[in-house]
Design a protein around this motif. Sequence first.
Motif, mmCIF file in Angstrom:
data_model
loop_
_atom_site.group_PDB
_atom_site.id
_atom_site.type_symbol
_atom_site.label_atom_id
_atom_site.label_comp_id
_atom_site.label_asym_id
_atom_site.label_seq_id
_atom_site.Cartn_x
_atom_site.Cartn_y
_atom_site.Cartn_z
ATOM 1 N N ARG A 48 15.083 -36.277 20.359
ATOM 2 C CA ARG A 48 14.799 -36.651 18.967
ATOM 3 C C ARG A 48 14.792 -38.165 18.791
ATOM 4 N NH1 ARG A 48 19.340 -34.894 15.533
ATOM 5 N NH2 ARG A 48 20.478 -35.714 17.345
ATOM 6 N N ALA A 49 15.550 -38.851 19.627
ATOM 7 C CA ALA A 49 15.729 -40.299 19.495
ATOM 8 C C ALA A 49 14.843 -41.022 20.498
ATOM 9 C CB ALA A 49 17.191 -40.665 19.721
ATOM 10 N N ARG A 50 13.861 -41.756 19.998
ATOM 11 C CA ARG A 50 12.961 -42.503 20.869
ATOM 12 C C ARG A 50 13.229 -43.999 20.834
ATOM 13 N NH1 ARG A 50 8.362 -39.911 22.585
ATOM 14 N NH2 ARG A 50 7.124 -41.819 22.349
ATOM 15 N N ALA A 51 14.083 -44.429 19.908
ATOM 16 C CA ALA A 51 14.530 -45.812 19.822
ATOM 17 C C ALA A 51 15.897 -45.808 19.156
ATOM 18 C CB ALA A 51 13.542 -46.659 19.022
ATOM 19 N N VAL A 52 16.694 -46.861 19.433
ATOM 20 C CA VAL A 52 18.078 -46.906 18.959
ATOM 21 C C VAL A 52 18.341 -48.255 18.299
ATOM 22 C CG1 VAL A 52 20.511 -46.732 19.619
ATOM 23 C CG2 VAL A 52 18.786 -45.392 20.862
ATOM 24 N N VAL A 53 18.992 -48.218 17.139
ATOM 25 C CA VAL A 53 19.469 -49.424 16.462
ATOM 26 C C VAL A 53 20.992 -49.407 16.517
ATOM 27 C CG1 VAL A 53 19.621 -50.700 14.296
ATOM 28 C CG2 VAL A 53 17.469 -49.572 14.937
ATOM 29 N N LEU A 54 21.584 -50.481 17.032
ATOM 30 C CA LEU A 54 23.034 -50.625 17.092
ATOM 31 C C LEU A 54 23.459 -51.655 16.061
ATOM 32 C CD1 LEU A 54 25.787 -50.074 18.486
ATOM 33 C CD2 LEU A 54 25.213 -51.893 20.106
ATOM 34 N N THR A 55 24.388 -51.274 15.189
ATOM 35 C CA THR A 55 24.812 -52.178 14.128
ATOM 36 C C THR A 55 26.263 -51.914 13.767
ATOM 37 O OG1 THR A 55 24.143 -53.084 11.974
ATOM 38 C CG2 THR A 55 24.074 -50.681 12.221
ATOM 39 N N GLY A 97 22.266 -48.391 31.081
ATOM 40 C CA GLY A 97 21.528 -47.203 31.499
ATOM 41 C C GLY A 97 20.637 -46.597 30.430
ATOM 42 N N LEU A 98 20.710 -47.101 29.197
ATOM 43 C CA LEU A 98 19.864 -46.550 28.142
ATOM 44 C C LEU A 98 18.426 -46.985 28.383
ATOM 45 C CD1 LEU A 98 19.929 -44.960 25.434
ATOM 46 C CD2 LEU A 98 20.012 -47.195 24.291
ATOM 47 N N ASP A 99 17.560 -46.025 28.680
ATOM 48 C CA ASP A 99 16.176 -46.374 29.022
ATOM 49 C C ASP A 99 15.239 -46.294 27.824
ATOM 50 O OD1 ASP A 99 16.194 -43.639 28.744
ATOM 51 O OD2 ASP A 99 15.287 -43.197 30.695
ATOM 52 N N LYS A 100 15.817 -46.307 26.627
ATOM 53 C CA LYS A 100 15.036 -46.312 25.398
ATOM 54 C C LYS A 100 15.169 -47.676 24.722
ATOM 55 C CE LYS A 100 15.839 -41.373 24.805
ATOM 56 N NZ LYS A 100 16.326 -40.286 23.928
ATOM 57 N N PRO A 101 14.266 -48.020 23.810
ATOM 58 C CA PRO A 101 14.390 -49.299 23.110
ATOM 59 C C PRO A 101 15.727 -49.389 22.377
ATOM 60 C CG PRO A 101 12.245 -48.302 22.699
ATOM 61 C CD PRO A 101 13.052 -47.278 23.405
ATOM 62 N N LEU A 102 16.419 -50.494 22.568
ATOM 63 C CA LEU A 102 17.696 -50.741 21.898
ATOM 64 C C LEU A 102 17.581 -52.041 21.106
ATOM 65 C CD1 LEU A 102 20.692 -50.127 21.369
ATOM 66 C CD2 LEU A 102 21.226 -51.376 23.484
ATOM 67 N N MET A 195 14.848 -51.390 11.521
ATOM 68 C CA MET A 195 14.296 -50.037 11.447
ATOM 69 C C MET A 195 12.790 -50.038 11.631
ATOM 70 S SD MET A 195 16.862 -48.019 11.186
ATOM 71 C CE MET A 195 16.085 -46.473 10.693
ATOM 72 N N ALA A 196 12.113 -51.055 11.103
ATOM 73 C CA ALA A 196 10.664 -51.138 11.269
ATOM 74 C C ALA A 196 10.288 -51.327 12.734
ATOM 75 C CB ALA A 196 10.097 -52.274 10.423
ATOM 76 N N LEU A 197 11.005 -52.215 13.421
ATOM 77 C CA LEU A 197 10.735 -52.421 14.844
ATOM 78 C C LEU A 197 11.055 -51.175 15.647
ATOM 79 C CD1 LEU A 197 12.100 -56.049 15.374
ATOM 80 C CD2 LEU A 197 9.715 -55.315 15.243
ATOM 81 N N ALA A 198 12.173 -50.524 15.315
ATOM 82 C CA ALA A 198 12.555 -49.311 16.041
ATOM 83 C C ALA A 198 11.528 -48.207 15.820
ATOM 84 C CB ALA A 198 13.940 -48.849 15.603
ATOM 85 N N ALA A 199 11.050 -48.061 14.584
ATOM 86 C CA ALA A 199 10.040 -47.042 14.296
ATOM 87 C C ALA A 199 8.759 -47.308 15.067
ATOM 88 C CB ALA A 199 9.765 -46.992 12.797
ATOM 89 N N SER A 200 8.395 -48.590 15.174
ATOM 90 C CA SER A 200 7.207 -48.950 15.936
ATOM 91 C C SER A 200 7.381 -48.578 17.406
ATOM 92 C CB SER A 200 6.934 -50.444 15.798
ATOM 93 O OG SER A 200 5.869 -50.840 16.641
ATOM 94 N N LEU A 201 8.522 -48.965 17.974
ATOM 95 C CA LEU A 201 8.769 -48.675 19.387
ATOM 96 C C LEU A 201 8.913 -47.181 19.638
ATOM 97 C CD1 LEU A 201 11.166 -51.642 20.143
ATOM 98 C CD2 LEU A 201 8.917 -51.266 21.174
ATOM 99 N N ALA A 202 9.385 -46.443 18.631
ATOM 100 C CA ALA A 202 9.484 -44.986 18.778
ATOM 101 C C ALA A 202 8.102 -44.354 18.927
ATOM 102 C CB ALA A 202 10.203 -44.389 17.575
ATOM 103 N N GLY A 203 7.069 -45.057 18.449
ATOM 104 C CA GLY A 203 5.713 -44.555 18.588
ATOM 105 C C GLY A 203 5.001 -45.022 19.836
#
Length: 268
Positions: A48-55, A97-102, A195-203
């Motif tokens: 479900r998670a294609r990008a991650v935001v850490l805050t 090891g996280l191979d998704k956008p962070l 969130m905008a950058l993460a949504a873009s990278l999720a696509g």
Amino acid sequence: MAADSVQLRVEEGVAVLTLNRPGAKNAIDAATTDALTAALRALRNDDRARAVVLTGDGGDFCAGGDVKGMADGGSRTVEQRREGMARYAELARALMGLDKPLIAAVDGVAFGAGLSMALYADLVLVSTRARMAMVFHRIGLVPDVGAWYQLPRVVGLQRAKELIYSAREFGAQEALDMGLALEVLAPDALMPRAMALAASLAGASSTAFALSKSALGATPQSDFETVLAMEASAQAIASSSAYFREAIRRFAAKEPAQFRWPAKDSDT
């Protein structure tokens, strides 16, 4: 999850991982560190998670390790302390090891281990009120969560030495100037931009991203021919993906692309 000291939500392909100890400026104690490590590992396998935001919650990213908790362990032996450090090593491995956008959205303080964690992000966004420091030497400690490895790769060896040796504080503009941060934003614009950058990278293509992230992590210790070999193997994999086939179809049909980088408000 560590009495909610780490919160996780997933919305439309973007996971938001929030440190939630605002009363302690989101300092990480043992339970929070373990919960964060577990969450990162779970996200690696969560489709479900294609990008991650850490805050962090409450206007701060993370004040580092819980110094009050450290004081409680004054009677521990060196061996016990080494064993305790293993949990920080596991956190570093989970971040690496996280191979998704962070994306790290850094507001307020990012001190010590908090700054160490931000160094693993593919993109670091900071607010104008961000305050950062490798504070370890102030209290007679050395950098942890892999900062000795990560910091020189982000800012260069000499700057890394200066930041570690001095333990000085620096702000958003300096973080931008030294290449530690990608963008500086007003506090209320920080999370929307993240969130905008993460949504873009999720696509984007998860295959291409993971291949590029792995290769970029290896290039500092690789020679030119090794990188060319990695490139050839990775391109063969990426060009065999369903994402690539769909992108070519859309291009030929003159349909909108699946991936588009969002412009900043100032760019539009």
